[in-house]
Design a protein around this motif. Structure first.
Motif, short mmCIF file in Angstrom:
data_model
loop_
_atom_site.label_atom_id
_atom_site.label_comp_id
_atom_site.label_asym_id
_atom_site.label_seq_id
_atom_site.Cartn_x
_atom_site.Cartn_y
_atom_site.Cartn_z
N ASN A 91 -4.87 -1.15 -0.49
CA ASN A 91 -4.02 -0.81 -1.63
C ASN A 91 -4.62 0.38 -2.38
O ASN A 91 -5.81 0.67 -2.24
CB ASN A 91 -3.91 -2.00 -2.58
N VAL A 92 -3.79 1.02 -3.20
CA VAL A 92 -4.26 2.15 -4.01
C VAL A 92 -3.77 2.02 -5.45
O VAL A 92 -2.71 1.47 -5.71
CB VAL A 92 -3.80 3.51 -3.44
N PHE A 93 -4.59 2.55 -6.34
CA PHE A 93 -4.26 2.72 -7.75
C PHE A 93 -4.21 4.23 -7.92
O PHE A 93 -5.18 4.92 -7.63
CB PHE A 93 -5.36 2.09 -8.60
N ALA A 110 -4.62 14.59 3.57
CA ALA A 110 -4.13 15.14 2.31
C ALA A 110 -3.08 14.28 1.62
O ALA A 110 -2.75 14.52 0.46
CB ALA A 110 -3.56 16.54 2.54
N SER A 111 -2.54 13.28 2.30
CA SER A 111 -1.47 12.48 1.69
C SER A 111 -1.46 11.06 2.25
O SER A 111 -2.06 10.78 3.29
CB SER A 111 -0.11 13.13 1.94
N LEU A 112 -0.76 10.20 1.53
CA LEU A 112 -0.62 8.80 1.94
C LEU A 112 0.85 8.40 1.83
O LEU A 112 1.54 8.82 0.91
CB LEU A 112 -1.42 7.87 1.03
N GLN A 113 1.30 7.60 2.75
CA GLN A 113 2.61 6.98 2.68
C GLN A 113 2.36 5.58 2.13
O GLN A 113 1.58 4.81 2.70
CB GLN A 113 3.25 6.89 4.06
N VAL A 114 2.97 5.24 0.98
CA VAL A 114 2.71 3.96 0.32
C VAL A 114 4.01 3.21 0.05
O VAL A 114 5.08 3.81 0.03
CB VAL A 114 1.92 4.15 -1.00
N GLU A 115 3.86 1.91 -0.18
CA GLU A 115 5.01 1.07 -0.54
C GLU A 115 4.63 0.26 -1.78
O GLU A 115 3.62 -0.44 -1.78
CB GLU A 115 5.37 0.14 0.61
N ASP A 116 5.46 0.36 -2.83
CA ASP A 116 5.15 -0.38 -4.06
C ASP A 116 5.65 -1.82 -3.97
O ASP A 116 6.20 -2.24 -2.95
CB ASP A 116 5.68 0.35 -5.30
N THR A 117 5.44 -2.57 -5.04
CA THR A 117 5.79 -3.99 -5.04
C THR A 117 7.29 -4.24 -4.92
O THR A 117 7.70 -5.33 -4.54
CB THR A 117 5.26 -4.67 -6.32
N ARG A 118 8.11 -3.24 -5.26
CA ARG A 118 9.57 -3.38 -5.15
C ARG A 118 10.08 -2.98 -3.77
O ARG A 118 11.27 -3.03 -3.50
CB ARG A 118 10.25 -2.53 -6.21
N GLY A 119 9.17 -2.51 -2.90
CA GLY A 119 9.58 -2.09 -1.57
C GLY A 119 9.90 -0.61 -1.46
O GLY A 119 10.29 -0.14 -0.39
N LYS A 120 9.76 0.13 -2.55
CA LYS A 120 10.04 1.57 -2.53
C LYS A 120 8.88 2.30 -1.85
O LYS A 120 7.72 2.12 -2.20
CB LYS A 120 10.21 2.10 -3.95
N ARG A 121 9.23 3.15 -0.90
CA ARG A 121 8.21 3.94 -0.19
C ARG A 121 8.12 5.32 -0.80
O ARG A 121 9.13 5.92 -1.17
CB ARG A 121 8.54 4.04 1.29
N SER A 122 6.89 5.83 -0.88
CA SER A 122 6.65 7.15 -1.45
C SER A 122 5.55 7.84 -0.67
O SER A 122 4.68 7.20 -0.07
CB SER A 122 6.20 7.05 -2.91
N LYS A 123 5.58 9.15 -0.71
CA LYS A 123 4.48 9.95 -0.16
C LYS A 123 3.72 10.50 -1.36
O LYS A 123 4.31 11.14 -2.23
CB LYS A 123 5.02 11.09 0.69
N ILE A 124 2.42 10.21 -1.43
CA ILE A 124 1.62 10.67 -2.56
C ILE A 124 0.46 11.53 -2.06
O ILE A 124 0.03 11.41 -0.90
CB ILE A 124 1.07 9.48 -3.39
#
Length: 93
Positions: free
Chosen positions: A2-4, A22-36
């Motif tokens: 996990n990441v903060f 340089a980047s991470l593909q993440v999924e939050d607790t609501r299931g939304k995916r983001s590239k950060i």
């Protein structure tokens, strides 16, 4: 794992789905995916659940004395005196 991380002035937590240098593909607790951006990651952790970690982080942030933190940062940095205090207040909120 996990990441903060920080995104648009807010702190968030998510689970890493894919990681590149340089980047991470993440999924939050609501299931939304983001590239950060990897540079926005403040902490990686895996021992605590996302909700528990975020609640603990918010609880700790509520106890931070923003004025003391600002005074200490200004005393040790040549860049921070030029930044407005409202940035730190926004971070704490």
């Amino acid at each position: 794992m996990n990441v903060f991380y920080e995104e648009d002035g807010s702190f968030k937590v998510a689970t890493i789905q894919d990681e590149q240098p340089a980047s991470l593909q993440v999924e939050d607790t609501r299931g939304k995916r983001s590239k950060i951006k990897a540079a926005n990651v403040l902490l990686k952790f895996d021992k605590v659940g996302l909700d528990d970690f975020f609640k603990a982080a918010q609880s700790e942030a509520a106890d931070v004395d923003v004025t003391l933190l600002w005074d200490a940062a200004v005393a040790t940095s040549s860049i921070l005196p030029r930044l407005p205090l409202s940035i730190l207040v926004k971070i704490q909120a």
